[in-house]
Design a protein around this motif. Structure first.
Motif, PDB file in Angstrom:
ATOM      1  N   GLY A   1      -1.731  15.273   6.455  1.00 20.62           N
ATOM      2  CA  GLY A   1      -1.160  15.641   5.166  1.00 20.62           C
ATOM      3  C   GLY A   1       0.077  14.860   4.791  1.00 20.62           C
ATOM      4  O   GLY A   1       0.476  14.837   3.628  1.00 20.62           O
ATOM      5  N   ASP A   2       0.714  14.209   5.779  1.00 19.49           N
ATOM      6  CA  ASP A   2       1.886  13.379   5.480  1.00 19.49           C
ATOM      7  C   ASP A   2       1.455  12.060   4.854  1.00 19.49           C
ATOM      8  O   ASP A   2       0.390  11.512   5.176  1.00 19.49           O
ATOM      9  CB  ASP A   2       2.665  13.060   6.757  1.00 19.49           C
ATOM     10  CG  ASP A   2       3.350  14.269   7.345  1.00 19.49           C
ATOM     11  OD1 ASP A   2       3.600  15.235   6.598  1.00 19.49           O
ATOM     12  OD2 ASP A   2       3.645  14.248   8.562  1.00 19.49           O
ATOM     13  N   TYR A   3       2.311  11.525   4.008  1.00 21.28           N
ATOM     14  CA  TYR A   3       2.075  10.212   3.433  1.00 21.28           C
ATOM     15  C   TYR A   3       2.892   9.155   4.168  1.00 21.28           C
ATOM     16  O   TYR A   3       3.980   9.434   4.692  1.00 21.28           O
ATOM     17  CB  TYR A   3       2.448  10.185   1.950  1.00 21.28           C
ATOM     18  CG  TYR A   3       1.395  10.769   1.041  1.00 21.28           C
ATOM     19  CD1 TYR A   3       0.369   9.978   0.540  1.00 21.28           C
ATOM     20  CD2 TYR A   3       1.425  12.118   0.700  1.00 21.28           C
ATOM     21  CE1 TYR A   3      -0.606  10.513  -0.288  1.00 21.28           C
ATOM     22  CE2 TYR A   3       0.448  12.667  -0.126  1.00 21.28           C
ATOM     23  CZ  TYR A   3      -0.561  11.855  -0.618  1.00 21.28           C
ATOM     24  OH  TYR A   3      -1.528  12.391  -1.426  1.00 21.28           O
TER      25      TYR A   3
ATOM     26  N   GLU B   1       6.114  13.330  -6.138  1.00 22.44           N
ATOM     27  CA  GLU B   1       5.427  14.201  -5.191  1.00 22.44           C
ATOM     28  C   GLU B   1       4.977  13.447  -3.943  1.00 22.44           C
ATOM     29  O   GLU B   1       4.885  14.021  -2.860  1.00 22.44           O
ATOM     30  CB  GLU B   1       4.231  14.896  -5.857  1.00 22.44           C
ATOM     31  CG  GLU B   1       3.129  13.981  -6.342  1.00 22.44           C
ATOM     32  CD  GLU B   1       3.340  13.476  -7.771  1.00 22.44           C
ATOM     33  OE1 GLU B   1       2.339  13.052  -8.382  1.00 22.44           O
ATOM     34  OE2 GLU B   1       4.502  13.522  -8.247  1.00 22.44           O
ATOM     35  N   ILE B   2       4.693  12.150  -4.105  1.00 20.87           N
ATOM     36  CA  ILE B   2       4.332  11.324  -2.946  1.00 20.87           C
ATOM     37  C   ILE B   2       5.565  11.068  -2.088  1.00 20.87           C
ATOM     38  O   ILE B   2       5.532  11.191  -0.857  1.00 20.87           O
ATOM     39  CB  ILE B   2       3.696   9.999  -3.398  1.00 20.87           C
ATOM     40  CG1 ILE B   2       2.403  10.247  -4.168  1.00 20.87           C
ATOM     41  CG2 ILE B   2       3.448   9.086  -2.192  1.00 20.87           C
ATOM     42  CD1 ILE B   2       1.292  10.861  -3.360  1.00 20.87           C
ATOM     43  N   ALA B   3       6.664  10.706  -2.730  1.00 21.04           N
ATOM     44  CA  ALA B   3       7.894  10.404  -1.993  1.00 21.04           C
ATOM     45  C   ALA B   3       8.358  11.606  -1.177  1.00 21.04           C
ATOM     46  O   ALA B   3       8.824  11.459  -0.036  1.00 21.04           O
ATOM     47  CB  ALA B   3       8.984   9.962  -2.960  1.00 21.04           C
ATOM     48  N   ARG B   4       8.195  12.798  -1.728  1.00 22.98           N
ATOM     49  CA  ARG B   4       8.663  13.999  -1.027  1.00 22.98           C
ATOM     50  C   ARG B   4       7.786  14.329   0.180  1.00 22.98           C
ATOM     51  O   ARG B   4       8.245  15.022   1.103  1.00 22.98           O
ATOM     52  CB  ARG B   4       8.722  15.180  -1.990  1.00 22.98           C
ATOM     53  CG  ARG B   4       9.783  15.019  -3.068  1.00 22.98           C
ATOM     54  CD  ARG B   4      10.156  16.319  -3.749  1.00 22.98           C
ATOM     55  NE  ARG B   4      11.210  16.097  -4.731  1.00 22.98           N
ATOM     56  CZ  ARG B   4      12.498  15.966  -4.441  1.00 22.98           C
ATOM     57  NH1 ARG B   4      12.881  16.049  -3.182  1.00 22.98           N
ATOM     58  NH2 ARG B   4      13.392  15.769  -5.393  1.00 22.98           N
TER      59      ARG B   4
ATOM     60  N   PRO C   1      -2.314   7.007   3.678  1.00 21.77           N
ATOM     61  CA  PRO C   1      -1.563   5.821   3.263  1.00 21.77           C
ATOM     62  C   PRO C   1      -1.414   5.761   1.746  1.00 21.77           C
ATOM     63  O   PRO C   1      -2.390   5.946   1.012  1.00 21.77           O
ATOM     64  CB  PRO C   1      -2.422   4.663   3.782  1.00 21.77           C
ATOM     65  CG  PRO C   1      -3.814   5.221   3.864  1.00 21.77           C
ATOM     66  CD  PRO C   1      -3.672   6.684   4.152  1.00 21.77           C
ATOM     67  N   TYR C   2      -0.193   5.526   1.274  1.00 23.42           N
ATOM     68  CA  TYR C   2       0.062   5.277  -0.150  1.00 23.42           C
ATOM     69  C   TYR C   2       0.545   3.841  -0.252  1.00 23.42           C
ATOM     70  O   TYR C   2       1.591   3.484   0.304  1.00 23.42           O
ATOM     71  CB  TYR C   2       1.103   6.238  -0.711  1.00 23.42           C
ATOM     72  CG  TYR C   2       1.349   6.009  -2.191  1.00 23.42           C
ATOM     73  CD1 TYR C   2       0.548   6.629  -3.142  1.00 23.42           C
ATOM     74  CD2 TYR C   2       2.345   5.143  -2.623  1.00 23.42           C
ATOM     75  CE1 TYR C   2       0.749   6.410  -4.500  1.00 23.42           C
ATOM     76  CE2 TYR C   2       2.559   4.912  -3.974  1.00 23.42           C
ATOM     77  CZ  TYR C   2       1.750   5.547  -4.907  1.00 23.42           C
ATOM     78  OH  TYR C   2       1.940   5.317  -6.253  1.00 23.42           O
ATOM     79  N   THR C   3      -0.237   3.003  -0.914  1.00 23.22           N
ATOM     80  CA  THR C   3       0.076   1.577  -0.928  1.00 23.22           C
ATOM     81  C   THR C   3       1.067   1.236  -2.032  1.00 23.22           C
ATOM     82  O   THR C   3       0.961   1.717  -3.168  1.00 23.22           O
ATOM     83  CB  THR C   3      -1.193   0.729  -1.102  1.00 23.22           C
ATOM     84  OG1 THR C   3      -1.886   1.146  -2.282  1.00 23.22           O
ATOM     85  CG2 THR C   3      -2.113   0.891   0.101  1.00 23.22           C
ATOM     86  N   MET C   4       2.027   0.405  -1.670  1.00 22.89           N
ATOM     87  CA  MET C   4       3.018  -0.128  -2.608  1.00 22.89           C
ATOM     88  C   MET C   4       2.597  -1.552  -2.954  1.00 22.89           C
ATOM     89  O   MET C   4       2.680  -2.451  -2.102  1.00 22.89           O
ATOM     90  CB  MET C   4       4.408  -0.117  -1.981  1.00 22.89           C
ATOM     91  CG  MET C   4       4.885   1.244  -1.524  1.00 22.89           C
ATOM     92  SD  MET C   4       6.555   1.186  -0.792  1.00 22.89           S
ATOM     93  CE  MET C   4       6.249   0.197   0.696  1.00 22.89           C
ATOM     94  N   PRO C   5       2.117  -1.815  -4.167  1.00 21.89           N
ATOM     95  CA  PRO C   5       1.647  -3.154  -4.509  1.00 21.89           C
ATOM     96  C   PRO C   5       2.763  -4.195  -4.440  1.00 21.89           C
ATOM     97  O   PRO C   5       3.884  -3.961  -4.923  1.00 21.89           O
ATOM     98  CB  PRO C   5       1.141  -2.994  -5.948  1.00 21.89           C
ATOM     99  CG  PRO C   5       0.861  -1.533  -6.103  1.00 21.89           C
ATOM    100  CD  PRO C   5       1.891  -0.847  -5.257  1.00 21.89           C
ATOM    101  N   LEU C   6       2.454  -5.315  -3.811  1.00 21.69           N
ATOM    102  CA  LEU C   6       3.353  -6.469  -3.796  1.00 21.69           C
ATOM    103  C   LEU C   6       2.792  -7.493  -4.768  1.00 21.69           C
ATOM    104  O   LEU C   6       1.758  -8.106  -4.504  1.00 21.69           O
ATOM    105  CB  LEU C   6       3.462  -7.064  -2.396  1.00 21.69           C
ATOM    106  CG  LEU C   6       3.859  -6.114  -1.257  1.00 21.69           C
ATOM    107  CD1 LEU C   6       4.066  -6.898   0.038  1.00 21.69           C
ATOM    108  CD2 LEU C   6       5.102  -5.307  -1.603  1.00 21.69           C
ATOM    109  N   LYS C   7       3.467  -7.665  -5.905  1.00 25.31           N
ATOM    110  CA  LYS C   7       2.975  -8.508  -6.989  1.00 25.31           C
ATOM    111  C   LYS C   7       3.812  -9.782  -7.097  1.00 25.31           C
ATOM    112  O   LYS C   7       5.034  -9.751  -6.915  1.00 25.31           O
ATOM    113  CB  LYS C   7       3.029  -7.757  -8.318  1.00 25.31           C
ATOM    114  CG  LYS C   7       2.217  -6.461  -8.355  1.00 25.31           C
ATOM    115  CD  LYS C   7       0.734  -6.752  -8.454  1.00 25.31           C
ATOM    116  CE  LYS C   7      -0.067  -5.498  -8.760  1.00 25.31           C
ATOM    117  NZ  LYS C   7      -1.509  -5.768  -8.878  1.00 25.31           N
TER     118      LYS C   7
END
Length: 390
Positions: A117-119, A162-165, A141-147
């Motif tokens: 349940g953790d991100y 809500e993801i950050a928390r 996993p929550y992906t942070m796009p590298l552009k």
């Protein structure tokens, strides 16, 4: 027998698949120019080898090592952090731990902090282990796009509240694999503030800290005031000192982060062979002149590749760090299509950008780990095959 269902979520490791394909083609008699793997091809420096020879003959190195690394090794790591980055006040008892390279320590950090349940906040494109280790730990996993338009830095403002928390870990890697991108201390300070706000452990994979060119010196996230409050940093001797097979490094920073990692490691491994730790201490005594001699080999190769591709129309600039050149595929091709074209027409093997995540689509990566003459030959094969950017 039935393997665990978690394995169904994990694709074959990218480089294992690349190596399997290479071995098949070589067996068929194809002359492959392998630009895929970031594995230095030159010798480990002589003073490190000599330290290892001496240490192996010392019977006191033949028994189990301390789980967290010898006191001598941890103190050497603390001294190196001070000499290299100006980071002072690190406690060798509670804020440093040895690692078997970086890969195992990265994976074990997920096991130490991530629950179902953790991100985890991970870069995309990025080192594949960040995602697979999240899955092994039961996290999301929550992906942070590298552009490219953001200089391959994650945009923290796009991460939903809500993801950050719910996030436990945020992973960065600068100088970056695979893009070669750089990050400033100012950006590191933004990350520290973000992780303090949401009580996230900031994990900096600093495997390429010494792989830099043109006078550039990559910073440490622990140089940021208050960085140690939320951050741990992963260092490896693999790339910087041509020691990939030796499997030695260290993790340093936040005491809670180090304690969590130590608790996992004491249950899954028995530490690093003491002789290798002694050799690593010798590596940390490498002079700046000696290190730059090592880096000059890769800088020359970088220039061969970049200038060669520029002559064929590629709109790229020489990266200032890492062992890699991150290259856009020509218009009209996907990453996979162009990588297959290079293999079929030129016998050149490179990984597709989307092997590092969906946001790597449209790129491929070149590793600077083969001799100069083979680099020149690769460029000539492209020319002979009529392959250009446009």
């Amino acid at each position: 027998m039935q393997p665990a269902k978690r394995l169904e979520q994990i694709p074959p490791y990218l480089f294992a698949e690349i190596n399997r394909k290479r071995e098949k083609l070589v067996a068929e008699g194809v002359d492959i120019i392998n630009l895929a793997l970031g594995d230095p091809d030159t010798q480990t420096p002589e003073h490190i080898l000599q330290a290892m020879h001496t240490a192996i003959d010392d019977v006191s190195t033949h028994n189990y090592p301390p789980y967290q690394g010898t006191r001598e090794f941890r103190e050497a790591a603390v001294n190196w952090m001070e000499n290299r980055f100006g980071v002072t006040g690190l406690n060798p008892e509670t804020e440093v731990i040895s690692s078997i390279g970086s890969k195992e320590a990265i994976h074990n950090t997920f096991l130490a902090f991530v629950e179902p349940g953790d991100y985890t906040l991970i870069p995309d494109p990025g080192y594949p282990v960040y995602q697979t280790a999240t899955i092994f730990a039961g996290g999301e996993p929550y992906t942070m796009p590298l552009k490219a338009e953001n200089n391959f830095l994650p945009d923290l403002n796009t991460i939903p509240e809500e993801i950050a928390r719910k996030a436990k870990l945020l992973w960065i890697n600068y100088p970056n694999n695979p893009t070669g991108a750089l990050a400033s201390l100012e950006f590191f300070a933004e990350l520290v503030d973000f992780c303090k706000q949401y009580n996230i452990l900031l994990c900096h994979d600093h495997a390429y800290s010494e792989m830099a060119y043109d006078g550039y010196k990559p910073p440490s996230v622990l140089q940021v005031p208050g960085g140690k409050d939320v951050a741990i940093e992963f260092h490896s001797l693999s790339k910087s000192y041509n020691m990939t097979g030796w499997r030695i490094g260290f993790v340093v920073g936040n005491a809670i982060g180090i304690q969590g990692l130590r608790q996992v490691k004491t249950n899954v491994d028995s530490g690093v062979f003491k002789a290798i730790q002694k050799a690593a201490i010798a590596a940390y005594s490498t002079t700046e002149a000696e290190l730059q001699n090592l880096m000059s080999v890769y800088q020359k190769r970088r220039d061969i590749i970049v200038q060669g591709l520029q002559s064929l129309g590629w709109p790229i600039e020489p990266p200032k760090a890492t062992l890699y050149v991150w290259v856009p595929v020509p218009p009209g091709y996907s990453s996979a299509e162009f990588v297959d074209l290079l293999l079929d027409k030129c016998g050149i093997m490179v990984p597709p950008g989307n092997g590092y995540g969906a946001n790597g689509e449209g790129f491929f990566r070149i590793a600077l780990t083969i001799p100069d003459e083979r680099m020149h030959e690769a460029i000539q094969r492209l020319k002979d095959a009529g392959i250009r950017y446009a």
